[in-house]
Motif scaffolding. Structure first.
Motif, PDB file in Angstrom:
ATOM      1  N   SER A  67      -0.030  28.107 -21.878  1.00 24.76           N
ATOM      2  CA  SER A  67      -0.949  29.061 -21.791  1.00 24.76           C
ATOM      3  C   SER A  67      -2.446  28.365 -21.193  1.00 24.76           C
ATOM      4  O   SER A  67      -2.860  27.357 -21.946  1.00 24.76           O
ATOM      5  N   PHE A 112      -9.650  25.450 -15.343  1.00 23.91           N
ATOM      6  CA  PHE A 112      -9.198  26.126 -16.947  1.00 23.91           C
ATOM      7  C   PHE A 112     -10.057  25.076 -17.911  1.00 23.91           C
ATOM      8  O   PHE A 112     -10.152  23.792 -17.702  1.00 23.91           O
ATOM      9  N   THR A 169      -6.425  28.739 -20.476  1.00 21.61           N
ATOM     10  CA  THR A 169      -7.617  29.499 -20.663  1.00 21.61           C
ATOM     11  C   THR A 169      -8.530  29.329 -19.394  1.00 21.61           C
ATOM     12  O   THR A 169      -8.957  28.262 -19.204  1.00 21.61           O
ATOM     13  N   GLU A 198      -2.630  25.323 -23.919  1.00 21.80           N
ATOM     14  CA  GLU A 198      -2.219  25.606 -25.498  1.00 21.80           C
ATOM     15  C   GLU A 198      -0.466  25.613 -25.208  1.00 21.80           C
ATOM     16  O   GLU A 198      -0.100  26.305 -24.167  1.00 21.80           O
ATOM     17  N   GLY A 258      -8.859  25.338 -21.243  1.00 22.41           N
ATOM     18  CA  GLY A 258      -7.942  25.194 -22.262  1.00 22.41           C
ATOM     19  C   GLY A 258      -6.683  25.265 -21.886  1.00 22.41           C
ATOM     20  O   GLY A 258      -6.221  25.893 -20.841  1.00 22.41           O
TER      21      GLY A 258
END
Length: 105
Positions: free
Chosen positions: A101, A73, A103, A77, A75
């Motif tokens: 979450s 991943f 990314t 958040e 990112g």
């Protein structure tokens, strides 16, 4: 102390002492570890001859999971606007869990 005396340590209180950790000792502040290199004032696994035998396994597993997450991943958040609310049981955890979450890389 005499042989056979019982010694009880309150690790929760030790980890929140303002004289050791500053005025924000109760606050969730991961950035504090950027400069702090604790010794006996931080004991998540105990210490000395009674140190937790699973310490190295726990640290290795946590490191592995973090490295794999960083590889997969790009990112992370937060998906929860509520403040950290401590839920004390055997360990401390956020009352609302960890809503995030990821990314994909």
């Amino acid at each position: 102390m005499r042989a056979g005396d019982r010694v009880v340590t309150n690790i929760y209180a030790l980890h929140r002492r303002r004289d050791l950790w500053g005025e924000n000792a109760d606050a969730f502040n991961p950035e504090r570890w950027e400069s702090v290199r604790p010794t006996w004032e931080y004991q998540p696994f105990g210490g000395g001859p009674r140190v937790c035998p699973g310490q190295q396994l726990a640290l290795t597993e946590a490191s592995y999971v973090l490295v794999r997450m960083a590889q997969e991943f790009k990112g992370l958040e937060s998906r929860d606007e509520r403040p950290w609310t401590e839920n004390l049981k055997l360990t401390a955890a956020n009352l609302y869990g960890c809503r995030v979450s990821f990314t994909a890389a």
